[in-house]
Design a protein around this motif. Structure first.
Motif, PDB file in Angstrom:
ATOM      1  N   GLY A  15      55.837  85.772 -37.866  1.00  0.00           N
ATOM      2  CA  GLY A  15      54.606  86.545 -37.730  1.00  0.00           C
ATOM      3  C   GLY A  15      54.178  87.292 -38.976  1.00  0.00           C
ATOM      4  N   ASN A  16      54.931  87.162 -40.078  1.00  0.00           N
ATOM      5  CA  ASN A  16      54.527  87.774 -41.342  1.00  0.00           C
ATOM      6  C   ASN A  16      53.373  86.969 -41.926  1.00  0.00           C
ATOM      7  OD1 ASN A  16      56.842  89.606 -41.384  1.00  0.00           O
ATOM      8  ND2 ASN A  16      58.038  87.776 -41.841  1.00  0.00           N
ATOM      9  N   VAL A  17      52.442  87.648 -42.603  1.00  0.00           N
ATOM     10  CA  VAL A  17      51.297  86.958 -43.191  1.00  0.00           C
ATOM     11  C   VAL A  17      51.283  87.193 -44.698  1.00  0.00           C
ATOM     12  CG1 VAL A  17      48.785  86.747 -43.231  1.00  0.00           C
ATOM     13  CG2 VAL A  17      49.962  87.149 -41.060  1.00  0.00           C
ATOM     14  N   ALA A  18      51.272  86.095 -45.437  1.00  0.00           N
ATOM     15  CA  ALA A  18      51.165  86.138 -46.900  1.00  0.00           C
ATOM     16  C   ALA A  18      49.742  85.779 -47.292  1.00  0.00           C
ATOM     17  CB  ALA A  18      52.139  85.149 -47.529  1.00  0.00           C
ATOM     18  N   THR A  19      49.263  86.409 -48.348  1.00  0.00           N
ATOM     19  CA  THR A  19      47.945  86.104 -48.895  1.00  0.00           C
ATOM     20  C   THR A  19      48.123  85.425 -50.241  1.00  0.00           C
ATOM     21  OG1 THR A  19      46.975  88.015 -47.790  1.00  0.00           O
ATOM     22  CG2 THR A  19      45.742  87.102 -49.648  1.00  0.00           C
TER      23      THR A  19
END
Length: 181
Positions: free
Chosen positions: A153-157
């Motif tokens: 559920g981690n989000v990287a940009t």
């Protein structure tokens, strides 16, 4: 006169191509004729990633023909992990987990950001992708930027997109992606 116009057009085209150079990464020029490893070692922002790739024994693989799309976490991305995580992963006894995490940052394709955005749009806003490491991540876009949701559920940009390599492309990301538990 016609030859002059043709020569002028060719000069204008070649000048335009020279302006479409790769972005700088970590204060270093990135060269399209070098492979992922040859360029990554020059980025001051990716020393942790290079150390991890070396410890995992993936230098030869990522120097290979590809094509590879590498989602390359910065040193700051690694620093966001809990204290001691990177040091533990770099230990020989944790090599399998390190390989898993790193190969989850690699897609077996040459996917430029425009390709990714097209896939996301075609799939109604989210596109599932399976990485070389077998992780299933979700690609999304927001405000014209590519984002990746990992298995936890981690989000990287993507902070620097479309860094062309001889064997693929690098997209610099601000978060380390992790497999589902």
């Amino acid at each position: 006169m016609k030859a002059f116009r043709i020569a002028t057009a060719i000069l204008a085209l070649s000048t335009g191509m020279a302006l479409a150079e790769n972005p700088m990464v970590g204060g270093a020029a990135m060269f399209e004729d070098k492979n992922i490893i040859e360029n990554a070692v020059n980025s001051a922002d990716h020393t942790t990633l290079v150390a991890a790739v070396t410890a995992a024994g993936l230098v030869e693989t990522l120097s290979g023909a590809g094509p590879f799309t590498v989602l390359a976490p910065t040193n700051e991305a690694f620093a966001k992990l809990p204290a001691g995580t990177v040091e533990n992963l770099l230990k020989p006894e944790n090599k399998d987990m390190l390989v898993k995490i790193l190969t989850c940052h690699v897609i077996a394709a040459n996917a430029m950001s425009s390709d990714i955005m097209g896939m996301v749009d075609a799939d109604g806003g989210k596109h599932k992708v399976t990485t070389v490491g077998g992780c299933e991540f979700t690609l999304m876009t927001k405000d014209g930027k590519v984002m990746i949701e990992d298995g936890q559920g981690n989000v990287a940009t993507v902070t620097v997109a479309d860094v062309k390599q001889s064997n693929g492309v690098i997209h610099v990301i601000d978060t380390v992606l992790l497999p589902a538990m």
